[in-house]
Write an enzyme that holds these catalytic residues in place. Sequence first.
Site, PDB file in Angstrom:
ATOM      1  N   ASP A 344      -0.201   1.159   7.517  1.00  0.00           N
ATOM      2  CA  ASP A 344      -1.462   1.881   7.491  1.00  0.00           C
ATOM      3  C   ASP A 344      -1.211   3.383   7.639  1.00  0.00           C
ATOM      4  O   ASP A 344      -0.422   3.823   8.486  1.00  0.00           O
ATOM      5  CB  ASP A 344      -2.346   1.377   8.639  1.00  0.00           C
ATOM      6  CG  ASP A 344      -3.672   2.083   8.719  1.00  0.00           C
ATOM      7  OD1 ASP A 344      -4.474   1.930   7.780  1.00  0.00           O
ATOM      8  OD2 ASP A 344      -3.909   2.789   9.717  1.00  0.00           O
ATOM      9  N   GLU A 380       0.630   2.655   2.683  1.00  0.00           N
ATOM     10  CA  GLU A 380      -0.641   3.278   2.320  1.00  0.00           C
ATOM     11  C   GLU A 380      -0.331   4.773   2.306  1.00  0.00           C
ATOM     12  O   GLU A 380      -0.221   5.384   3.376  1.00  0.00           O
ATOM     13  CB  GLU A 380      -1.738   2.946   3.328  1.00  0.00           C
ATOM     14  CG  GLU A 380      -3.073   3.549   2.933  1.00  0.00           C
ATOM     15  CD  GLU A 380      -4.167   3.320   3.982  1.00  0.00           C
ATOM     16  OE1 GLU A 380      -5.336   3.189   3.575  1.00  0.00           O
ATOM     17  OE2 GLU A 380      -3.852   3.294   5.178  1.00  0.00           O
TER      18      GLU A 380
END
Length: 703
Positions: A344, A380
Amino acid sequence: MAPATPGTTALGVWPGTAYPLGATYDGAGTNFSVFSEVARRVELCLIDADHRETRIALDEVDGYVWHAYLPGITPGQRYGFRVHGRFDPAEGLRCDPSKLLLDPYGKAFEGDFGTDSAPYNYGQNSLGHTMTGVVINPYFDWADDRAPRRPYHETVIYEAHVKGMTFTHPEVPPELRGTFSGMAHPAIIEHLRKLGVTAIELMPVHQFLDDRILLDRGLRNYWGYNSFGYFAPHRGYAAGSSPAAEVNEFKAMVRAFHAADIEVILDVVYNHTAEGNEFGPTLSFRGIDNAAYYRLVDDDPQHYMDYTGTGNSFNMAHPHALQLIMDSLRYWVLDMHVDGFRFDLAATLARELHDVDRLSTFFDMVQQDPVVSQVKLIAEPWDVGEGGYQVGNFPVAWTEWNGKYRDTVRDYWRGQPATLSEFASRLTGSSDLYEATGRRPCASINFVTAHDGFTLADLVSYNDKHNEANGEGNRDGENYNRSWNCGVEGPTDDSEILALRARQIRNLLATLMLSQGTPMLLHGDEFGRTQQGNNNAYCQDSPLSWMDWTLMHTNADLLEFTSRTVALRAAHPIFRRRRFFDPAPDHGHPGDIAWFTPGGTEMTDADWKTSFARSLAVFLNGEGIREAGPRGERITDDSFLLCFNAHDEPLDFTLPDAAHGNSWSVALDCSTPTGRPAVETVRPAASTVQVPARCLLALRRTA
């Protein structure tokens, strides 16, 4: 609350070892070890069922690691730490011995936080108002578990939420719904197998915290991007009530997925922790060694650098913070048998100082690590800080969520101008992003939807977000969604609009599966899951976010279509090449790829630059694919012609001349509910085929 019990006479304390960090049971006792460079004194606190604690001074210190071994301490023992030292926020020091601190290496936790102020206020004892660590038994019968270790180009990823996936499934027993054991249920696994999924990417399963501000509004941190336990499966996903039940249940889930030849990828949140900014709770890292674990503002260290929008950023410049992340990654691979990670806001992990540096220490460590470097690594590739959008800039061993793919494909099918050339690039693996760094098409994790944003059904049903249920006045969530409601906002009974929406969903799914790269599906998109226009359902632990499994029957045609497109990809290597296309002809034969106008002529520079163009065709040459097969052989596959028509009217496409194929048949027709051809007809070279309005038509060469 009972007072602390002084002394350790009945227990016995041995020096123990500094490594491994955390609580490690060896069959006879447990070694406890915690790092703190700023501590003056550290106490291990053993907690009983009545919240009474026995405090044990950790007198052994090696390299700022405080440790002891306690014979007779067995799995199930609850514990925490109290760290004595300076509390001087202006200097970045936040030691507070009134806080029972959670082990950064804790492998299981128990209890709850609630909304009490104790974790937030200096000098207020947090025992009873925080979770506690739990000593685990590391032994588990993995039987003949074997990781699938499938290459990226053969991978289809399915992003899922443990609770959302299982909580309403009629075949999952009620006591297993919302849990790791529910995920391992044969009904869930069989659904994924029939769909053709090869890897499940689980939204955060590290132990996470429900924010007090959400609890006060009657909401929860449903998504789980608020981690603090980087070695511990989330307690809330345990079906059993015994201490640390979630650990074995997680392992059993992984074993079940592996038995079905499905990999398990974890969405991990190492960029920030649940402690937030200076107004957040003191749970673990802040009270143990604030400046070691967090990025502080250089000239005002009472404040935190925030590249994540959550209040803090993990300090990737400190060796012990880096060690924790690497130890955590290895633990999940070696002890928990997971097959990869999606990071993330991974750009935050690359920030050495303020700039994003793709050759930062963290990536160097991953590259040389013999364990972590061998599993799937998905970034990401952005954060919210300056210069944080880094699509295409991650190191060679990494793949990336390709946000440019998502945006381009959405724009093309909703009819935005001037997207043809970029659409072609995204369809063929985004060589402009990855080829120069030695990466291959599979470095592009292609997706149209993900947990963050609209579902696929909502993408074609709403122009605007509808996040009122989040209690923030619809101010949260992305405003620019590149969506199109097909003429009516939200639910409608208009049959023409419903048919158009269904066709747009099929176009998007087919484009995803027939693109070069590694495709990722969002759970529920295969049968039309909706969040009623909410594009930021992070706090919605409710039917709004849970899978509605009745749609599997209501939208059975869409489910069949999705399975058909996944199967088409799996059956034909031309759609999952290991190398980028070479358009150059080879010994008089067509190159790997050729682009055509609907009129059947090869695309010119002028054609690519026509801003109003909405249609094109691409020839994919499967005859002797220019790459080696798994045993070094040349691969031969069928050739295909993909006809894309994003116009609102049908168009006649002229098929290429005989040099590209003598005859063609329809392999996938996005104008039909299941993708089956409307008419089974063989079409000769240079003939015409009508492609319906807003439709992708895939033709297979038959001669």
